[in-house]
Design a protein around this motif. Structure first.
Motif, PDB file in Angstrom:
ATOM      1  N   MET A   1     -63.929  61.621 104.453  1.00  9.34           N
ATOM      2  CA  MET A   1     -63.671  62.891 105.131  1.00  9.34           C
ATOM      3  C   MET A   1     -62.171  63.045 105.405  1.00  9.34           C
ATOM      4  N   GLY A   2     -61.384  62.482 104.491  1.00  8.72           N
ATOM      5  CA  GLY A   2     -59.938  62.560 104.605  1.00  8.72           C
ATOM      6  C   GLY A   2     -59.389  63.906 104.164  1.00  8.72           C
ATOM      7  N   ARG A   3     -58.078  63.936 103.964  1.00  6.38           N
ATOM      8  CA  ARG A   3     -57.368  65.201 103.748  1.00  6.38           C
ATOM      9  C   ARG A   3     -57.937  66.029 102.604  1.00  6.38           C
ATOM     10  N   ASN A   4     -58.214  65.398 101.456  1.00  5.47           N
ATOM     11  CA  ASN A   4     -58.733  66.138 100.301  1.00  5.47           C
ATOM     12  C   ASN A   4     -60.117  65.647  99.874  1.00  5.47           C
ATOM     13  N   ALA A   5     -60.884  65.162 100.839  1.00  6.80           N
ATOM     14  CA  ALA A   5     -62.225  64.652 100.546  1.00  6.80           C
ATOM     15  C   ALA A   5     -63.136  65.721  99.975  1.00  6.80           C
ATOM     16  N   ALA A   6     -62.822  66.975 100.248  1.00  8.54           N
ATOM     17  CA  ALA A   6     -63.664  68.078  99.788  1.00  8.54           C
ATOM     18  C   ALA A   6     -63.792  68.123  98.267  1.00  8.54           C
ATOM     19  N   VAL A   7     -62.802  67.587  97.550  1.00  5.99           N
ATOM     20  CA  VAL A   7     -62.837  67.638  96.086  1.00  5.99           C
ATOM     21  C   VAL A   7     -64.065  66.908  95.548  1.00  5.99           C
ATOM     22  N   MET A   8     -64.215  65.646  95.904  1.00  3.43           N
ATOM     23  CA  MET A   8     -65.366  64.874  95.419  1.00  3.43           C
ATOM     24  C   MET A   8     -66.681  65.397  95.979  1.00  3.43           C
ATOM     25  N   LEU A   9     -66.674  65.792  97.236  1.00  5.68           N
ATOM     26  CA  LEU A   9     -67.903  66.330  97.833  1.00  5.68           C
ATOM     27  C   LEU A   9     -68.362  67.567  97.072  1.00  5.68           C
ATOM     28  N   HIS A  10     -67.414  68.414  96.710  1.00  2.80           N
ATOM     29  CA  HIS A  10     -67.741  69.634  95.961  1.00  2.80           C
ATOM     30  C   HIS A  10     -68.197  69.297  94.545  1.00  2.80           C
ATOM     31  N   LEU A  11     -67.476  68.396  93.873  1.00  6.47           N
ATOM     32  CA  LEU A  11     -67.833  68.019  92.502  1.00  6.47           C
ATOM     33  C   LEU A  11     -69.270  67.498  92.416  1.00  6.47           C
TER      34      LEU A  11
ATOM     35  N   TRP B   1     -70.823  58.294 104.653  1.00  4.37           N
ATOM     36  CA  TRP B   1     -69.579  58.457 105.394  1.00  4.37           C
ATOM     37  C   TRP B   1     -69.523  57.382 106.469  1.00  4.37           C
ATOM     38  N   VAL B   2     -68.582  56.470 106.333  1.00  4.98           N
ATOM     39  CA  VAL B   2     -68.355  55.479 107.384  1.00  4.98           C
ATOM     40  C   VAL B   2     -67.381  56.102 108.384  1.00  4.98           C
ATOM     41  N   ASP B   3     -67.913  56.516 109.513  1.00  2.68           N
ATOM     42  CA  ASP B   3     -67.105  57.109 110.571  1.00  2.68           C
ATOM     43  C   ASP B   3     -66.634  55.983 111.488  1.00  2.68           C
ATOM     44  N   THR B   4     -65.379  55.626 111.376  1.00  2.00           N
ATOM     45  CA  THR B   4     -64.842  54.487 112.120  1.00  2.00           C
ATOM     46  C   THR B   4     -64.849  54.692 113.632  1.00  2.00           C
ATOM     47  N   GLY B   5     -64.954  55.959 114.054  1.00  4.45           N
ATOM     48  CA  GLY B   5     -64.865  56.264 115.476  1.00  4.45           C
ATOM     49  C   GLY B   5     -63.450  56.575 115.910  1.00  4.45           C
ATOM     50  N   TYR B   6     -62.509  56.526 114.954  1.00  5.97           N
ATOM     51  CA  TYR B   6     -61.102  56.779 115.271  1.00  5.97           C
ATOM     52  C   TYR B   6     -60.584  58.036 114.572  1.00  5.97           C
ATOM     53  N   ASN B   7     -61.498  58.852 114.051  1.00  5.56           N
ATOM     54  CA  ASN B   7     -61.061  60.073 113.400  1.00  5.56           C
ATOM     55  C   ASN B   7     -60.530  61.076 114.430  1.00  5.56           C
ATOM     56  N   LEU B   8     -59.658  61.956 113.966  1.00  9.74           N
ATOM     57  CA  LEU B   8     -59.087  62.979 114.825  1.00  9.74           C
ATOM     58  C   LEU B   8     -59.985  64.209 114.862  1.00  9.74           C
TER      59      LEU B   8
ATOM     60  N   CYS C   1     -58.401  68.671 105.593  1.00 10.18           N
ATOM     61  CA  CYS C   1     -58.147  68.015 106.869  1.00 10.18           C
ATOM     62  C   CYS C   1     -56.688  67.574 106.884  1.00 10.18           C
ATOM     63  N   ARG C   2     -55.834  68.371 107.475  1.00 10.00           N
ATOM     64  CA  ARG C   2     -54.390  68.073 107.470  1.00 10.00           C
ATOM     65  C   ARG C   2     -54.041  66.957 108.439  1.00 10.00           C
ATOM     66  N   HIS C   3     -54.870  66.763 109.441  1.00  9.03           N
ATOM     67  CA  HIS C   3     -54.608  65.713 110.429  1.00  9.03           C
ATOM     68  C   HIS C   3     -55.655  64.622 110.262  1.00  9.03           C
ATOM     69  N   TYR C   4     -55.273  63.587 109.553  1.00  2.51           N
ATOM     70  CA  TYR C   4     -56.205  62.501 109.249  1.00  2.51           C
ATOM     71  C   TYR C   4     -55.489  61.173 109.403  1.00  2.51           C
ATOM     72  N   PHE C   5     -56.180  60.219 109.981  1.00  5.13           N
ATOM     73  CA  PHE C   5     -55.594  58.886 110.158  1.00  5.13           C
ATOM     74  C   PHE C   5     -56.675  57.840 109.962  1.00  5.13           C
ATOM     75  N   ASP C   6     -56.435  56.921 109.034  1.00  3.64           N
ATOM     76  CA  ASP C   6     -57.355  55.815 108.802  1.00  3.64           C
ATOM     77  C   ASP C   6     -56.732  54.565 109.410  1.00  3.64           C
ATOM     78  N   PRO C   7     -57.286  54.071 110.525  1.00  4.74           N
ATOM     79  CA  PRO C   7     -56.679  52.919 111.196  1.00  4.74           C
ATOM     80  C   PRO C   7     -56.766  51.624 110.400  1.00  4.74           C
ATOM     81  N   THR C   8     -57.607  51.595 109.363  1.00  2.00           N
ATOM     82  CA  THR C   8     -57.713  50.386 108.551  1.00  2.00           C
ATOM     83  C   THR C   8     -56.679  50.371 107.417  1.00  2.00           C
ATOM     84  N   LYS C   9     -56.086  51.535 107.134  1.00  5.88           N
ATOM     85  CA  LYS C   9     -55.041  51.613 106.114  1.00  5.88           C
ATOM     86  C   LYS C   9     -53.656  51.737 106.751  1.00  5.88           C
ATOM     87  N   VAL C  10     -53.595  52.521 107.805  1.00 10.64           N
ATOM     88  CA  VAL C  10     -52.386  52.779 108.584  1.00 10.64           C
ATOM     89  C   VAL C  10     -51.384  53.640 107.814  1.00 10.64           C
ATOM     90  N   HIS C  11     -51.062  53.265 106.593  1.00  9.43           N
ATOM     91  CA  HIS C  11     -50.128  54.075 105.821  1.00  9.43           C
ATOM     92  C   HIS C  11     -50.579  54.137 104.367  1.00  9.43           C
TER      93      HIS C  11
END
Length: 214
Positions: A43-53, A65-72, A193-203
Motif C-alpha cells: 500500500m505504498g506510494r504507487n501500489a495501485a499499479v499492481m493492484l489495478h493490473l 497486505w502486511v500492515d506493520t502498524g506504522y503506516n501514516l 500515497c504521497r506520504h508513505y514510510f516503511d520502518p523496515t526499509k527506512v530509506h
C-alpha cells in the motif's frame, strides 16, 4: 516453510518467452498456471499499479497486505479507497503486538544502524505476519510489484524467479522504469500515497525482508 518448488518450470525459457510481454499478459500467464496464487501489496506510494493490473484480470486473487502498524494516515486513506474501488480480495495481516506496546518496550523504531534491534523489529512487524499469510494460503505463485531498478538484490532476479521458500515469484512490472509507473498511474487515474514510510526499509534502496527471507 517448504523449500522445494511445487511447479516445475524452466525459468530461463519462461523468462525468455515473457521478455516482451506486457504486464497484463504476464499476470494472465501466471494465473493460467492454475496454481495457488497470491498477490502482495505494501500500500505504498504507487501500489495501485499492481493492484489495478491484477484486479483487471481476476478480482478473486487473494491480496496480502502486511500492515506493520506504522503506516501514516495518508496510506490508510488511499488503501481504503483502493480496496473499495478495485473490489480487492484483501487479507490484512498485522503484528501480534501493537505498535504502542512495541515502542514502549523497544524504545521506538530502531535505526538500520542498530542491526540486532532492527532485525528483531523487522521480524515482528513484517516477516512474522507474512509467514502466517504463507501458512494460511500456501501459495505456489506470488505476484509481486518488485522492479529491477529498485534495489541491488532485485537486479539479480528476473520476471519469474524462485523464492528461497519454494514459491515462484512473478513480477509483471519487473522491467518498468519509474516513468512507466507514473504513466500507468496517470493513464488509469489511480490514487497515490504521497506520504508513505516503511520502518523496515527506512530509506530507498533497502530490502524490507520479504524478498530476502529464507
Amino acid at each position: 516453510m517448504r523449500a522445494v518448488p511445487v511447479l516445475d518450470l524452466d525459468l530461463d525459457s519462461v523468462n525468455e518467452a515473457l521478455r516482451d510481454a506486457s504486464a497484463q499478459e504476464i499476470v494472465r500467464w501466471a494465473l493460467a498456471l492454475q496454481a495457488k496464487t497470491i498477490a502482495t501489496t505494501s500500500m505504498g506510494r504507487n501500489a495501485a499499479v499492481m493492484l489495478h493490473l491484477v484486479s483487471e484480470v481476476d478480482k478473486h486473487v487473494p491480496t496480502i497486505w502486511v500492515d506493520t502498524g506504522y503506516n501514516l494516515r495518508d496510506t490508510y486513506i488511499v488503501a481504503e479507497r483502493l480496496i473499495r474501488d478495485l473490489e480487492l480480495n484483501i487479507h490484512v495481516y498485522s503484528p501480534l503486538m501493537t505498535s504502542e506496546r512495541r515502542n514502549a518496550i523497544m524504545g521506538g523504531v530502531p535505526t538500520v544502524d542498530e542491526e540486532e534491534r532492527h532485525q528483531a523489529f523487522t521480524h515482528q512487524v513484517k516477516l512474522e505476519p507474512f509467514a502466517r499469510a504463507l501458512e494460511d494460503f500456501k501459495p505456489e505463485i506470488w505476484l509481486t510489484g518488485i522492479r529491477k531498478e529498485e534495489t541491488e538484490h532485485r537486479q539479480s532476479l528476473d520476471i519469474v524467479s524462485m523464492d528461497s521458500r519454494g514459491i515462484i515469484k512473478v513480477a509483471p512490472i519487473f522491467n518498468w522504469s519509474e516513468d512507466d509507473v507514473e504513466a500507468y498511474m496517470e493513464q488509469h487515474a489511480l490514487p497515490t500515497c504521497r506520504h508513505y514510510f516503511d520502518p523496515t526499509k527506512v530509506h530507498d534502496g533497502r530490502e524490507c525482508g520479504l524478498h530476502t527471507a529464507a
